[in-house]
Design a protein around this motif. Structure first.
Motif, PDB file in Angstrom:
ATOM      1  N   MET A   1      34.383  25.576 100.989  1.00 37.37           N
ATOM      2  CA  MET A   1      33.742  24.317 100.906  1.00 37.37           C
ATOM      3  C   MET A   1      33.121  24.095  99.759  1.00 37.37           C
ATOM      4  SD  MET A   1      35.871  22.266 102.157  1.00 37.37           S
ATOM      5  CE  MET A   1      36.053  20.855 102.569  1.00 37.37           C
ATOM      6  N   LYS A   2      31.996  24.085  99.439  1.00 42.07           N
ATOM      7  CA  LYS A   2      30.611  24.626  98.795  1.00 42.07           C
ATOM      8  C   LYS A   2      30.940  24.245  97.028  1.00 42.07           C
ATOM      9  CE  LYS A   2      25.750  24.327  98.228  1.00 42.07           C
ATOM     10  NZ  LYS A   2      24.667  25.874  98.244  1.00 42.07           N
ATOM     11  N   ASN A   3      31.580  25.548  97.016  1.00 41.68           N
ATOM     12  CA  ASN A   3      32.624  25.540  95.741  1.00 41.68           C
ATOM     13  C   ASN A   3      33.162  24.821  95.588  1.00 41.68           C
ATOM     14  OD1 ASN A   3      30.921  27.817  95.735  1.00 41.68           O
ATOM     15  ND2 ASN A   3      32.258  29.414  96.615  1.00 41.68           N
ATOM     16  N   ASP A   4      34.265  24.118  96.480  1.00 44.03           N
ATOM     17  CA  ASP A   4      35.316  23.669  95.840  1.00 44.03           C
ATOM     18  C   ASP A   4      34.508  21.436  95.432  1.00 44.03           C
ATOM     19  OD1 ASP A   4      37.464  25.030  96.672  1.00 44.03           O
ATOM     20  OD2 ASP A   4      37.803  24.232  98.981  1.00 44.03           O
ATOM     21  N   ASN A   5      33.540  21.237  96.370  1.00 38.57           N
ATOM     22  CA  ASN A   5      32.922  20.264  95.770  1.00 38.57           C
ATOM     23  C   ASN A   5      31.493  20.253  94.917  1.00 38.57           C
ATOM     24  OD1 ASN A   5      33.227  19.322  98.602  1.00 38.57           O
ATOM     25  ND2 ASN A   5      32.062  19.584  99.504  1.00 38.57           N
ATOM     26  N   ASN A   6      32.225  21.617  94.085  1.00 41.25           N
ATOM     27  CA  ASN A   6      30.989  21.855  93.267  1.00 41.25           C
ATOM     28  C   ASN A   6      32.008  22.178  91.970  1.00 41.25           C
ATOM     29  OD1 ASN A   6      28.491  22.599  94.147  1.00 41.25           O
ATOM     30  ND2 ASN A   6      28.288  24.755  93.902  1.00 41.25           N
ATOM     31  N   PHE A   7      32.929  21.963  92.170  1.00 38.84           N
ATOM     32  CA  PHE A   7      34.612  21.747  91.123  1.00 38.84           C
ATOM     33  C   PHE A   7      35.081  20.480  91.183  1.00 38.84           C
ATOM     34  CE2 PHE A   7      39.047  22.280  90.626  1.00 38.84           C
ATOM     35  CZ  PHE A   7      38.835  23.332  89.299  1.00 38.84           C
ATOM     36  N   VAL A   8      34.716  20.174  92.085  1.00 41.34           N
ATOM     37  CA  VAL A   8      34.811  18.482  91.666  1.00 41.34           C
ATOM     38  C   VAL A   8      33.834  17.435  91.148  1.00 41.34           C
ATOM     39  CG1 VAL A   8      35.127  16.249  93.579  1.00 41.34           C
ATOM     40  CG2 VAL A   8      36.286  18.405  93.746  1.00 41.34           C
ATOM     41  N   GLU A   9      32.348  17.892  91.395  1.00 39.85           N
ATOM     42  CA  GLU A   9      31.407  17.881  91.147  1.00 39.85           C
ATOM     43  C   GLU A   9      31.563  17.605  89.109  1.00 39.85           C
ATOM     44  OE1 GLU A   9      28.131  15.273  90.589  1.00 39.85           O
ATOM     45  OE2 GLU A   9      28.874  15.758  92.951  1.00 39.85           O
ATOM     46  N   LYS A  10      31.570  19.238  88.860  1.00 33.47           N
ATOM     47  CA  LYS A  10      31.602  19.891  87.606  1.00 33.47           C
ATOM     48  C   LYS A  10      32.928  18.996  87.338  1.00 33.47           C
ATOM     49  CE  LYS A  10      31.328  24.206  86.938  1.00 33.47           C
ATOM     50  NZ  LYS A  10      31.817  25.404  87.219  1.00 33.47           N
ATOM     51  N   ILE A  11      33.746  18.261  87.616  1.00 31.12           N
ATOM     52  CA  ILE A  11      35.078  17.626  87.165  1.00 31.12           C
ATOM     53  C   ILE A  11      34.717  16.354  87.144  1.00 31.12           C
ATOM     54  CG2 ILE A  11      37.745  16.865  86.949  1.00 31.12           C
ATOM     55  CD1 ILE A  11      38.299  19.461  88.638  1.00 31.12           C
ATOM     56  N   ASN A  13      31.310  14.789  86.359  1.00 33.24           N
ATOM     57  CA  ASN A  13      30.522  15.375  85.593  1.00 33.24           C
ATOM     58  C   ASN A  13      31.166  15.025  83.676  1.00 33.24           C
ATOM     59  OD1 ASN A  13      28.428  15.542  87.253  1.00 33.24           O
ATOM     60  ND2 ASN A  13      28.514  17.408  87.189  1.00 33.24           N
ATOM     61  N   ASN A  14      32.064  15.430  83.406  1.00 29.50           N
ATOM     62  CA  ASN A  14      32.853  15.699  82.248  1.00 29.50           C
ATOM     63  C   ASN A  14      33.564  14.029  82.069  1.00 29.50           C
ATOM     64  OD1 ASN A  14      31.544  18.166  81.248  1.00 29.50           O
ATOM     65  ND2 ASN A  14      32.838  19.585  83.016  1.00 29.50           N
ATOM     66  N   THR A  15      33.941  13.736  83.004  1.00 28.44           N
ATOM     67  CA  THR A  15      34.198  12.424  82.938  1.00 28.44           C
ATOM     68  C   THR A  15      33.668  11.281  82.569  1.00 28.44           C
ATOM     69  OG1 THR A  15      35.920  13.870  84.745  1.00 28.44           O
ATOM     70  CG2 THR A  15      36.579  11.104  84.467  1.00 28.44           C
ATOM     71  N   PRO A  16      34.644  10.058  81.889  1.00 27.67           N
ATOM     72  CA  PRO A  16      33.292   8.767  81.853  1.00 27.67           C
ATOM     73  C   PRO A  16      32.872   8.165  83.071  1.00 27.67           C
ATOM     74  CG  PRO A  16      35.780   9.293  80.487  1.00 27.67           C
ATOM     75  CD  PRO A  16      35.534  10.233  81.478  1.00 27.67           C
ATOM     76  N   VAL A  17      31.631   8.251  83.183  1.00 25.70           N
ATOM     77  CA  VAL A  17      30.973   7.803  84.161  1.00 25.70           C
ATOM     78  C   VAL A  17      31.676   6.481  84.717  1.00 25.70           C
ATOM     79  CG1 VAL A  17      28.890   6.340  84.143  1.00 25.70           C
ATOM     80  CG2 VAL A  17      28.421   7.652  82.567  1.00 25.70           C
ATOM     81  N   ASN A  18      32.289   5.352  83.641  1.00 24.63           N
ATOM     82  CA  ASN A  18      32.942   4.240  84.712  1.00 24.63           C
ATOM     83  C   ASN A  18      34.270   4.773  85.832  1.00 24.63           C
ATOM     84  OD1 ASN A  18      34.787   4.948  82.103  1.00 24.63           O
ATOM     85  ND2 ASN A  18      35.120   2.903  82.222  1.00 24.63           N
ATOM     86  N   HIS A  21      32.697   7.867  89.598  1.00 23.18           N
ATOM     87  CA  HIS A  21      32.436   8.058  90.571  1.00 23.18           C
ATOM     88  C   HIS A  21      33.814   8.030  91.980  1.00 23.18           C
ATOM     89  CE1 HIS A  21      34.005   3.863  89.719  1.00 23.18           C
ATOM     90  NE2 HIS A  21      34.510   3.462  91.169  1.00 23.18           N
ATOM     91  N   LYS A  22      34.989   7.721  91.020  1.00 22.32           N
ATOM     92  CA  LYS A  22      36.052   7.449  91.551  1.00 22.32           C
ATOM     93  C   LYS A  22      36.084   9.305  92.138  1.00 22.32           C
ATOM     94  CE  LYS A  22      38.537   3.186  90.009  1.00 22.32           C
ATOM     95  NZ  LYS A  22      39.266   3.240  89.382  1.00 22.32           N
ATOM     96  N   ILE A  23      36.954  10.199  90.950  1.00 16.57           N
ATOM     97  CA  ILE A  23      36.805  11.752  91.167  1.00 16.57           C
ATOM     98  C   ILE A  23      35.954  12.529  91.936  1.00 16.57           C
ATOM     99  CG2 ILE A  23      36.428  13.936  89.642  1.00 16.57           C
ATOM    100  CD1 ILE A  23      38.595  12.313  88.204  1.00 16.57           C
ATOM    101  N   ARG A  24      34.416  11.892  92.291  1.00  7.37           N
ATOM    102  CA  ARG A  24      33.743  11.961  93.157  1.00  7.37           C
ATOM    103  C   ARG A  24      34.324  11.926  95.203  1.00  7.37           C
ATOM    104  NH1 ARG A  24      29.203  10.492  90.436  1.00  7.37           N
ATOM    105  NH2 ARG A  24      28.604  12.582  88.837  1.00  7.37           N
TER     106      ARG A  24
END
Lengths: 314, 63
Positions: A1-11, A13-18, A21-24
Motif C-alpha cells: 500500500m505504501k509503495n502505491d502511495n509513493n507511486f501516486v506521489e511520484k506522479i 510530483n511530476n505534474t503541474p502544481v495547480n 493536489h487532484k492527483i494526490r
C-alpha cells in the motif's frame, strides 16, 4: 500500500502544481482505471463497435456505394435470402470440400512425417527445419509462386506428373475438375508442418516406459500405435484439426492469389463470395448478414476449440 | 436429496457443454452438407442456439 502511495506521489510530483493536489486525492483503483481506459476505449472502437454495427447493418438494406439513399430496416430478410440461396449453399459446399480434404490430408501426412522425424534418424534435425519452411511463408507469396508451378506448359508440377503418367499439359488452375484440388494441394503443402509440430509435441510426451511394457507383453508395432501412441497424441491431433478447420473455413488470401475463385465459381469459398457481395456488388446489408452467419459459425467452432485446448492443458 | 441439491446436480457444466458442442457441430454439418437445402436453411438457427447455449452453460458450476 505504501509503495502505491509513493507511486501516486511520484506522479503528483511530476505534474503541474495547480492540478497536483487532484492527483494526490486519486485512489489506486481510479488510477488503474485511468491507465487502462485508453486501451479499453481502443478495443471498443476497433473490435466491438464494428461488430455491433455489422449486426445492425445486417437488418437493413444499406448499400455503401449509395450514401444518400434512405436506409430501411428490413428485419431478417437478408438472412432469409442468404439461407434460401442455392448459390451460397454451393459456396459453402466448396468450402466444406476444401476444409475436409485439407484436414484429412494434413493429418495423414503430418502424423506420418512426425513419426518418421520422431524416430531420430541421422539428419532428422535438418529435415525438421526444411519441412517447417512452407509454414513461415506468407499465403499470398505461396499463392503467387504456386501459380507459376501450376502453369500447364512451363510449370514444374505438370512436368513431374508427366514423368509418371502421360497425361499431357495439366491445367490445374484453369480446369473445373482440377482447380479445387489445386488449392487443396497448396494448403496441404503449406500447413502440414503445423500438424507435424503438434504431433511431434504429442509423440515426445509419451513415456518410453509404456513402449517397454508393451514390448514385454509382446505387442507388435501396430498394436503399440493403436493402444499407446494414438490415444496419447489424440488431444494434440484434435487441437490441430480444430485449429486448421477454423483457419481453412476463413481461407481467403491464398485462394484469391491462386484461382480468384475460378474457373467460374468452382473455388469460390465462403470468404471470397462474401468479399464479392460486399465490395463488387456493394450489397452491404446483405453481406453484413452473410458475415454475421460466418462469424457465429466460427465463434461456435472457436468455443469447441477453447474447450479442446483446456483439455490438452489439463 | 433435497430439491435444491437436485437442481444443482442438474445444472452442471460438463454434460450441458457437451450438448451445446454437439449442437454447434450439427449446425456446421447442416450448413455445409450437400444433400438437403432445408437443412442448410435451418443451420444458422441451430448454430446460433448452440453457441448461445454454450455461452450460458459455461458459467454453470463444474460439480
Amino acid at each position: 500500500m505504501k509503495n502505491d502511495n509513493n507511486f501516486v506521489e511520484k506522479i503528483a510530483n511530476n505534474t503541474p502544481v495547480n492540478i497536483a493536489h487532484k492527483i494526490r486525492g486519486v485512489s489506486d483503483k481510479t488510477l488503474a482505471w485511468l491507465f487502462i481506459s485508453p486501451t479499453i476505449f481502443l478495443l471498443l472502437a476497433i473490435n466491438i463497435f464494428p461488430l455491433f454495427w455489422t449486426i445492425y447493418l445486417s437488418f437493413t438494406n444499406y448499400r455503401a456505394n449509395r450514401p444518400g439513399r434512405i436506409v430501411h430496416w428490413i428485419g431478417t430478410r437478408n438472412y432469409e435470402r442468404i439461407l434460401g440461396s442455392s448459390d451460397i449453399w454451393g459456396y459453402l459446399q466448396a468450402t466444406a470440400h476444401f476444409v475436409v480434404w485439407t484436414m484429412l490430408l494434413q493429418v495423414l501426412i503430418g502424423l506420418t512425417l512426425a513419426m518418421l522425424i520422431n524416430s531420430n534418424f541421422k539428419t532428422s534435425n535438418f529435415w525438421t527445419t526444411v519441412i517447417l519452411i512452407p509454414m513461415m511463408l506468407s499465403p499470398a507469396v505461396v499463392g503467387v509462386f504456386w501459380t507459376y508451378l501450376f502453369q500447364p506448359q512451363t510449370g514444374i508440377f505438370s512436368n513431374i506428373i508427366n514423368l509418371f503418367v502421360d497425361v499431357g499439359p495439366l491445367n490445374m488452375i484453369g480446369s473445373v475438375k482440377l482447380a479445387p484440388w489445386a488449392i487443396i494441394i497448396v494448403d496441404t503443402w503449406m500447413w502440414t508442418p503445423y500438424i507435424i509440430l503438434l504431433c511431434l509435441a504429442g509423440l515426445r510426451s509419451v513415456p518410453q516406459s509404456l513402449y517397454e511394457a508393451a514390448e514385454v507383453d509382446r505387442a507388435n508395432a501396430f498394436q503399440k500405435f493403436i493402444y499407446i501412441t494414438l490415444p496419447k497424441i489424440m488431444p494434440f491431433l484434435m487441437l490441430a484439426l480444430l485449429f486448421r478447420g477454423i483457419e481453412n473455413f476463413k481461407m481467403f488470401d491464398m485462394v484469391v492469389e491462386l484461382t480468384s475463385g475460378g474457373p467460374g465459381s468452382t473455388t469460390e469459398l465462403a470468404s471470397i463470395s462474401l468479399k464479392r457481395a460486399a465490395f463488387e456488388l456493394w450489397k452491404t446489408g446483405y453481406s453484413s448478414a452473410y458475415a454475421v452467419i460466418l462469424f457465429v459459425t466460427i465463434f461456435g467452432l472457436g468455443s469447441i476449440y477453447v474447450k479442446a485446448l483446456n483439455k490438452v492443458k489439463s | 436429496m433435497t430439491k435444491t441439491e437436485e437442481k444443482r446436480s442438474f445444472f452442471i457444466r460438463g454434460p450441458w457443454e457437451n450438448f451445446a458442442s454437439v449442437l454447434i457441430g450439427l449446425g456446421v454439418f447442416m450448413l455445409m452438407q450437400p444433400f438437403y437445402i432445408t437443412l442448410f436453411t435451418y443451420s444458422f438457427a441451430v448454430i446460433l442456439f448452440g453457441t448461445l447455449m454454450y455461452i450460458v452453460v459455461s458459467h454453470f458450476p463444474e460439480q
